[in-house]
Design a protein around this motif. Structure first.
Motif, PDB file in Angstrom:
ATOM      1  N   TYR A 235       0.867  -1.187   0.000  1.00  0.00           N
ATOM      2  CA  TYR A 235       0.000   0.000   0.000  1.00  0.00           C
ATOM      3  C   TYR A 235       0.898   1.230   0.000  1.00  0.00           C
ATOM      4  CZ  TYR A 235      -3.238   3.480   1.999  1.00  0.00           C
ATOM      5  OH  TYR A 235      -3.991   4.599   2.235  1.00  0.00           O
ATOM      6  N   SER A 236       0.635   2.130  -0.942  1.00  0.00           N
ATOM      7  CA  SER A 236       1.415   3.355  -1.036  1.00  0.00           C
ATOM      8  C   SER A 236       0.465   4.531  -1.223  1.00  0.00           C
ATOM      9  CB  SER A 236       2.389   3.275  -2.210  1.00  0.00           C
ATOM     10  OG  SER A 236       3.057   4.500  -2.398  1.00  0.00           O
ATOM     11  N   LYS A 250       3.550   7.722   2.242  1.00  0.00           N
ATOM     12  CA  LYS A 250       3.453   6.599   3.164  1.00  0.00           C
ATOM     13  C   LYS A 250       3.492   5.298   2.382  1.00  0.00           C
ATOM     14  CE  LYS A 250       0.536   8.877   6.663  1.00  0.00           C
ATOM     15  NZ  LYS A 250      -0.780   8.832   7.361  1.00  0.00           N
ATOM     16  N   GLY A 251       4.117   4.324   3.014  1.00  0.00           N
ATOM     17  CA  GLY A 251       4.095   2.979   2.469  1.00  0.00           C
ATOM     18  C   GLY A 251       3.785   2.009   3.587  1.00  0.00           C
ATOM     19  N   LYS A 252       3.075   0.969   3.279  1.00  0.00           N
ATOM     20  CA  LYS A 252       2.689   0.019   4.308  1.00  0.00           C
ATOM     21  C   LYS A 252       2.603  -1.357   3.677  1.00  0.00           C
ATOM     22  CE  LYS A 252      -1.518   0.120   6.166  1.00  0.00           C
ATOM     23  NZ  LYS A 252      -2.683   0.503   6.994  1.00  0.00           N
ATOM     24  N   THR A 253       2.900  -2.364   4.480  1.00  0.00           N
ATOM     25  CA  THR A 253       2.753  -3.735   4.025  1.00  0.00           C
ATOM     26  C   THR A 253       2.263  -4.581   5.185  1.00  0.00           C
ATOM     27  OG1 THR A 253       3.837  -5.600   2.933  1.00  0.00           O
ATOM     28  CG2 THR A 253       5.126  -4.384   4.568  1.00  0.00           C
ATOM     29  N   GLY A 254       1.619  -5.637   4.876  1.00  0.00           N
ATOM     30  CA  GLY A 254       1.084  -6.537   5.886  1.00  0.00           C
ATOM     31  C   GLY A 254       0.337  -7.653   5.192  1.00  0.00           C
ATOM     32  N   GLY A 255      -0.547  -8.309   5.917  1.00  0.00           N
ATOM     33  CA  GLY A 255      -1.306  -9.377   5.287  1.00  0.00           C
ATOM     34  C   GLY A 255      -1.945 -10.313   6.273  1.00  0.00           C
ATOM     35  N   GLU A 256      -2.491 -11.388   5.719  1.00  0.00           N
ATOM     36  CA  GLU A 256      -3.204 -12.379   6.512  1.00  0.00           C
ATOM     37  C   GLU A 256      -2.763 -13.780   6.103  1.00  0.00           C
ATOM     38  OE1 GLU A 256      -7.283 -11.640   5.659  1.00  0.00           O
ATOM     39  OE2 GLU A 256      -7.392  -9.819   6.860  1.00  0.00           O
ATOM     40  N   ILE A 705      -3.707   6.814  -3.917  1.00  0.00           N
ATOM     41  CA  ILE A 705      -3.446   5.539  -3.256  1.00  0.00           C
ATOM     42  C   ILE A 705      -3.250   4.458  -4.308  1.00  0.00           C
ATOM     43  CG2 ILE A 705      -4.389   3.763  -1.723  1.00  0.00           C
ATOM     44  CD1 ILE A 705      -6.087   5.979  -0.429  1.00  0.00           C
ATOM     45  N   LEU A 706      -2.243   3.649  -4.120  1.00  0.00           N
ATOM     46  CA  LEU A 706      -2.026   2.475  -4.942  1.00  0.00           C
ATOM     47  C   LEU A 706      -1.966   1.272  -4.009  1.00  0.00           C
ATOM     48  CD1 LEU A 706      -1.534   1.491  -7.857  1.00  0.00           C
ATOM     49  CD2 LEU A 706       0.921   1.617  -7.367  1.00  0.00           C
ATOM     50  N   LYS A 707      -2.827   0.309  -4.247  1.00  0.00           N
ATOM     51  CA  LYS A 707      -2.905  -0.865  -3.376  1.00  0.00           C
ATOM     52  C   LYS A 707      -2.858  -2.117  -4.234  1.00  0.00           C
ATOM     53  CE  LYS A 707      -6.223  -3.443  -0.619  1.00  0.00           C
ATOM     54  NZ  LYS A 707      -7.619  -3.501  -0.202  1.00  0.00           N
ATOM     55  N   PHE A 708      -2.049  -3.078  -3.771  1.00  0.00           N
ATOM     56  CA  PHE A 708      -1.872  -4.319  -4.512  1.00  0.00           C
ATOM     57  C   PHE A 708      -1.904  -5.465  -3.525  1.00  0.00           C
ATOM     58  CE2 PHE A 708       1.282  -7.616  -5.537  1.00  0.00           C
ATOM     59  CZ  PHE A 708       0.748  -8.123  -6.718  1.00  0.00           C
ATOM     60  N   ASN A 709      -2.715  -6.489  -3.795  1.00  0.00           N
ATOM     61  CA  ASN A 709      -2.648  -7.685  -2.962  1.00  0.00           C
ATOM     62  C   ASN A 709      -2.718  -8.928  -3.842  1.00  0.00           C
ATOM     63  OD1 ASN A 709      -5.695  -7.231  -3.218  1.00  0.00           O
ATOM     64  ND2 ASN A 709      -5.644  -9.217  -2.188  1.00  0.00           N
TER      65      ASN A 709
END
Length: 714
Positions: A235-236, A250-256, A705-709
């Motif tokens: 996520y950026s 901002k940049g963020k990463t995480g997950g499940e 916002i750019l989001k990739f999963n």
């Protein structure tokens, strides 16, 4: 067609409570999921005894429908063949779970892999291969929060269209047995004639319930090929504040990680989950004492959408999550969900729901929420017992809730008791709700108005003419007896007279609904919280503040009208003139939509309230415009734009005016099942002005916002 219309496909009725058994066929060859029913399907378990639910219950459908089912070790496959002329098919592309998908011709598959009537999965697919999925609770309540990974295909021919679906067993919970039976049902909506068609008819008097599904029996050797699913994201965002001229990157990463140690158990762990705001929330006009509540949309919580009913737990109180762990188990009679969360303020949250039910005669559950602060602990616990009689037409239930009120160092209580009779023609009941003086579980529950006792009686009778102009005409009366719990003796009573109608204008205009409500003048009262000039014996208290009861005897009227949402042009309108603290008011909400082909829709909505003012209420005016344009390039690639200006005016406060402008553009692409790429643009501007001060900008910012999963299974 709105979510309530989607739910109606599950109001399934009939003359028998016995179910039909169909022997499941196992295949050695996987079909190609493209909507074309190849010869392989001729050997599948076949369903062809379809009946109408609406408009003419128990009648033969005007179009032919066939359903098919078979399975292999790791998947189940279902299909439907739907006869109708190509030029009569109506459907809309749309983002997954969008209301737009069920506004036209569509089919729904529902399965109960546990075969216990506790929870079923449903999959809705329209003629454009747009998808809705979700779960059905034991009482028939349908929610779309659950998201599974499955594959579908649609093919349209001159005289019929056909649908195929493949559901990997990795996506669902099922029994821990070598040989098992499942519940199943096929449904169809034929928009040309507004027909609702089903493969399974249940008691004509009662809403759909899972214990009455048909059965596919003797499924053998089922297994999950992969026990782990990993969903990381990136996520950026680039935020620009035009007042401070200070861009923030901002940049963020995480997950499940989802682990299924058995076919009926799921363990979900999350670290730094992504709860990015993708779309602008629809603004809501609220003139009550309680804050506005918005629905939960975050995946970690919506995974438990079949738990935590009503006001027992409010997960929107949990804001920034550092880590979370969820355990779910489905048994034949017992199912439970246990969730633990650590937020970035180092608060620890625990949520739990345990249900025991045969879904025929009884349901018992305990629901709890607990928050461990740095300085104190807060909790609420609710128990629920529900019994059914006379083939579920008669139901009796009891809720009992308790919270700890740390400010007063004591427990507060809530009870709900009801007895209800519900058939196709008659809906009647008695309902009581008791909330103690300071009961408000807003720490781990929902905001409440405490110090309240309500005694409610209602009677609704329906006249049904399946093929006439008036399809359903319902007369209703509701009596509300209100009092304080402390002290008692401050009684006031309100009455509502209701005329609820569904009428068929024509095949071109479809079915419309009209609801009229009249509340005659009585001795109703409201809570006024400026108490300085009142004698002590007139002052009471609840969890919000001290208050006095002020009379508000006045007639009021409400009208709701809605067109058939399967058509290309339609409208929804709600108007009421209920008084607000002795002030005259006009409250209007309306929506107009226009569909452009199968790919686009334009919606405009207006919410407006004008409060004239009284000794107990300032003058107030609020106008909220919302324009939404949606273009669906295909069933996986969608573009949505929202423009939402909001103007609030307080003429008494130096002509105070607050202007909020929100803009949102979202591009979403499901490039693989369960894997998404989002691009989002948000702009927000908040300004105010008065007669004494020119317009001042309080907030002015925008973000990209750019989001990739990506979903991985192993």
């Amino acid at each position: 067609m709105k979510p309530v219309i989607l739910s109606i496909i599950f109001i399934i009725m009939s003359f028998t409570n016995t179910f039909t058994q169909h022997v499941a066929v196992k295949t050695e060859h996987k079909p190609i999921i493209d909507g074309v029913l190849e010869d392989l399907w001729s050997g599948a378990t076949k369903f062809e005894s379809f009946k109408q639910i609406e408009p003419d219950i128990l009648a033969e459908p005007t179009v032919k429908t066939e359903g098919y089912f078979f399975y292999d070790t790791e998947n189940i496959y279902m299909a439907m063949k739907l006869y109708q002329k190509k030029n009569t098919i109506r459907s809309n592309r749309g983002k997954k779970d969008s209301d737009l998908i069920s506004e036209g011709d569509f089919v729904t598959f529902a399965i109960d892999p546990m075969n216990n009537g506790n929870t079923a999965y449903f999959f809705t697919i329209n003629a454009s291969n747009a998808l809705i999925d979700g779960t059905i609770a034991e009482d028939g309540k349908l929610t779309t929060e659950w998201d599974g990974i499955f594959y579908s295909g649609v093919n349209i021919s001159e005289d019929f269209w056909s649908v195929e679906i493949q559901i990997p067993l990795n996506s669902i919970s099922f029994q821990d047995k070598e040989v098992q039976d499942w519940g199943i049902i096929f449904n169809r909506y034929y928009a040309q004639n507004q027909e609702r068609i089903t493969s399974r008819l249940v008691d004509i008097h009662n809403p759909f319930r899972l214990t009455n599904l048909d059965k596919v029996i003797d499924l053998a050797g089922l297994k999950k090929s992969q026990n782990f699913r990993f969903l990381p994201y990136l996520y950026s965002t680039n935020e620009s504040n035009f007042l401070s001229q200070s861009p923030i990157y901002k940049g963020k990463t995480g997950g499940e990680i989802i682990y299924t140690p058995s076919s009926s158990m799921l363990i979900l762990a999350t670290v730094n989950p992504d709860y990015a705001q993708i779309e602008t929330d629809k603004a809501i006009i609220n003139v009550s004492d309680l804050p506005t509540e918005y629905p939960e949309k975050r995946p970690f919580f919506t995974a438990s959408s079949d738990f935590y009913p009503g006001a027992a737990v409010n997960t929107r109180n949990i804001i920034d999550i550092k880590a979370g762990l969820k355990i779910r188990q489905f048994g034949e009679l017992l199912k439970y969900d246990i969730t633990g969360i650590l937020d970035y303020d180092e608060n620890k949250w625990f949520l739990s729901n345990i249900k025991l039910s045969d879904n025929i005669t009884y349901l018992a559950e305990i629901i709890g929420g607990f928050k461990n602060h740095k300085l104190r602990n807060d909790y609420n616990i609710t128990s629920h017992i529900h019994g059914w009689f006379y083939d579920k037409r008669l139901s009796i239930y009891d809720w009992f809730g308790t919270i700890n009120n740390t400010a007063r160092n004591k427990n507060e209580f809530e009870t709900v008791n009801a007895i209800k009779w519900k058939s196709r023609f008659l809906d009647a009941g008695i309902w009581t709700h008791y909330r103690s003086k300071y009961y408000n579980p807003n720490v781990v529950g929902w905001n409440y108005l405490s110090n309240l006792f309500i005694y409610k009686l209602w009677l609704n009778y329906s006249i049904i003419n399946e093929t006439g102009f008036f399809r359903i005409h319902t007369f209703g009366i509701t009596v509300n007896y209100n009092d304080l719990t402390s002290p008692r003796g401050n009684v006031y009573t309100t009455y509502d007279l209701v005329s609820d109608n569904i009428f068929h204008l024509s095949d071109y205009l479809g079915n419309w609904s009209l609801r009229l409500t009249f509340t005659p003048k009585s001795d109703q009262k409201f809570r006024h919280r400026k108490v300085n000039n009142f004698p002590t014996h007139q002052i009471f208290e609840d969890e919000i503040s001290r208050f006095v009861l002020i009379g508000e005897a006045a007639n009021s009227f409400e009208m709701e009208i809605q067109s058939d949402y399967s058509k290309n042009l339609g409208v929804k309108l709600n108007y009421n003139n209920r008084k607000v603290r002795q002030s005259n008011s006009d409250n209007l909400e309306t929506e107009v939509y226009r569909k452009v082909g199968s790919s686009s829709i334009i919606k405009y909505s207006l919410a407006f309230i004008n409060i004239a003012g009284s000794p107990y209420q300032n003058k107030f005016e609020q106008i909220i415009h919302r324009l939404q344009i949606e273009y669906n390039i295909n069933d996986k690639l969608n573009i949505r734009a929202i423009i939402q200006p909001n103007i609030s005016k307080l003429p008494n406060e130096n002509e105070y005016e607050n202007i909020i402008q929100a803009y949102n553009l979202t591009v979403s692409w499901e490039y693989l099942p369960g894997s998404f790429l989002y691009f989002v643009y948000n702009k927000y501007k908040n300004s105010e002005q008065t007669a004494l001060q020119s317009q001042a900008v309080l907030e002015n910012n925008q973000s990209f916002i750019l989001k990739f999963n990506k979903s991985f299974s192993f």
